[in-house]
Enzyme design. Sequence first.
Site, PDB file in Angstrom:
ATOM      1  N   GLU A 105     -11.980 -58.460 -10.671  1.00 61.59           N
ATOM      2  CA  GLU A 105     -12.034 -57.229 -11.744  1.00 61.59           C
ATOM      3  C   GLU A 105     -11.546 -55.920 -11.042  1.00 61.59           C
ATOM      4  O   GLU A 105     -10.936 -55.641 -11.974  1.00 61.59           O
ATOM      5  CB  GLU A 105     -13.644 -56.873 -11.576  1.00 61.59           C
ATOM      6  CG  GLU A 105     -14.533 -57.963 -12.237  1.00 61.59           C
ATOM      7  CD  GLU A 105     -14.224 -58.382 -13.753  1.00 61.59           C
ATOM      8  OE1 GLU A 105     -13.645 -57.570 -14.198  1.00 61.59           O
ATOM      9  OE2 GLU A 105     -14.336 -59.664 -13.966  1.00 61.59           O
ATOM     10  N   SER A 374     -81.540 -57.202 -17.836  1.00 54.79           N
ATOM     11  CA  SER A 374     -82.473 -57.267 -16.705  1.00 54.79           C
ATOM     12  C   SER A 374     -81.358 -57.319 -15.417  1.00 54.79           C
ATOM     13  O   SER A 374     -81.884 -56.969 -14.288  1.00 54.79           O
ATOM     14  CB  SER A 374     -83.144 -58.465 -16.538  1.00 54.79           C
ATOM     15  OG  SER A 374     -84.300 -58.372 -17.317  1.00 54.79           O
TER      16      SER A 374
END
Length: 684
Positions: A105, A374
């Site tokens: 590149e 409960s």
Amino acid sequence: MGDDIDRMLPRETGSHSVDFDRWWFWGARIFRWTWMGIAGLLCLALVTVLYLKSRPLPPPEIPMTTKILDIHGRPIDQLDSGEHREPIRLGKLPPHLIQATLAAEDQRFFQHWGFSAKGIARAIWVNLREGRLAQGASTITQQLARNLYLTHDRTWSRKVREAMLTAQLELHYSKKEILEMYLNKIYYGHGAYGIGRAARLYFGKDAKDLTLAESAMLAGIPRGPRWFSPLEYPDRAKSRQKMILDAMARQGKISRQEAAAAKSQTLTYAPPPKPAPARAPYFRDYVLKAAVQQWGLDEHEVRNGGLKITTTLDLSIQQKAEQAVQRYLSNQGDLQAALVSVEPATGYIKAMVGGKDYRQSPYNRVFGKRQPGSTFKPILYLAALQDGLTPLTRFESRPTVFPYEGGTYEPSNYHDRYAYRPITMQEAIATSDNVYAVSTHLLIGRNQAIQMARLLGIVSPLQPVPSLALGSSAVSPYEMVQAYAAIADNGRHRTPVAILRIEDARGEPIDPPQAAPVQQTSAPASFVLTKMMETVFQPGGTANRVGQMLPYRSIAGKTGSTHWDSWLSGFTPNLATTVWLGYDKGKPLPDGASRLTHNIWGSYMRDALRGKPNPPFQPPSGVVKVQVDPATGYLATSRCPRAREMFFIAGTEPRQTCPNHPFTTPSPPSPSLLERLKKWWFGS
């Protein structure tokens, strides 16, 4: 004639002098203008550099995949914005990968200031020849500027902005930082962004383990991710790989022999990854929320910042939780369930199921508030124990009307079952006697239960009414499990923990929130309550069938049910679990709903604890164990027919022995024949 000639000579000499003066004048002026122009350009360049240096760059947008892992490092989910990335530091990449990228590149990347003169000249020639912007000069810095901040349209205005951003990148970042951003940002095809993800996608390995041949192959892809894809066009990709290897050899980065060996290497590609659905999706959603609310992170950073989030969840246990819910609810219509499981000693969330099908409903019912029934009673009884009551404190179990300032309240037991006699706290817990609970609630003061609930982590609004003893105020399973986990850990409360650690995209740990356990209640009282709650799973208890599913396990807990909700919350020494079952719209439960709840809780706990240690509940200091006659409440004697081992807070245990079965002094046994003969022969 001679005079004419003489007159002409000076004039000719003067003409040359005038021409020379003219040329000198214009030459000096042109020279001056040239240097002034150069100086002006230098000043303009300097001002431009200073301006670009002073102007902050937008923060680079490099969305990276965030990974969520269980406590053993197994993946739960991956988050991204469609750009699948695995961030990696430049220093962890093999040198040949970096050299291959530069060869492909930007060979002079470390020498130029962001622009390539040769590339610019080539681009200008092509663009003039084509009469349009057909080609750009693409250094790595220019590509990064375009990928970070710009679109890929070919216009002059975009090229000007690209040039400015390229210069800014070079001014604000080092070359290594630019290269690292580029390698983590660039697209490698097939949904792979960044070299880390590309290495995983193409070769099924970490980028740090790439060979020279693999590195050269990957370095050739970004120029045309589809055109040079080794999966779709292997011959074309191979040709580009060879070109890159040759360039590396010409530059002296590798030897000719290394290039030849890499060219001849046969590359094996990983099979295409299959998209994996999120595991534990309800828990995944909670982790994202906790990372923002508890760890103080930005939501965008959490979802796109390349974080590595290690959680407390155990996927093996989570799978058993999901299987238990599916096993018993898959054929129950729109009946829903929630399950949350916590390790008492750490507060770690080990499993979380927010419903039976996340795809149909992502609403997490672990945080939904419903009446606990409960299952609230142990909180009340813990307050009562700290107020001086004992497991042997007795109240009448019969239909009772309780007056209070708001009127009267008449609770009833399940199926109107009463003992019609005074019963102990331990009996009341085992049988879930409602009259006993309200008697206790009113005796110690209605705010006592609320204060205890707050200490154990319940933050939902609680009303100080007689029915609070029976769980009339709505709470969430998330709140209830931490209350039970605190009881299991002898009164130490911990806010449930979902995240163990978070690492940023660079692998650096993020400071966690500080949270320490707090001793909120009396350890002896919590232990005494735990021993009474064991009776719930024993013969005669409301969850006796669950106890049969976990034989030989030390388990304690409490069942709870209303017309609309069914609960079971309980624990062993190393795992606390709450299960809720009901309808989202609050319609009455079908017959047998409690049995489903018990089966989910029991089967999950059985499977989750299979093969794990089975320690007993360990009494803390300040607890005494005595043998008691439960019929009378006194210390048992050897003649008591049903003596039972019970635990008490030291100082509250019974001291008097059972008067109904007193010790007797046994009469001496009759002497044997031999003893009588000895006495007769030898005398007394």
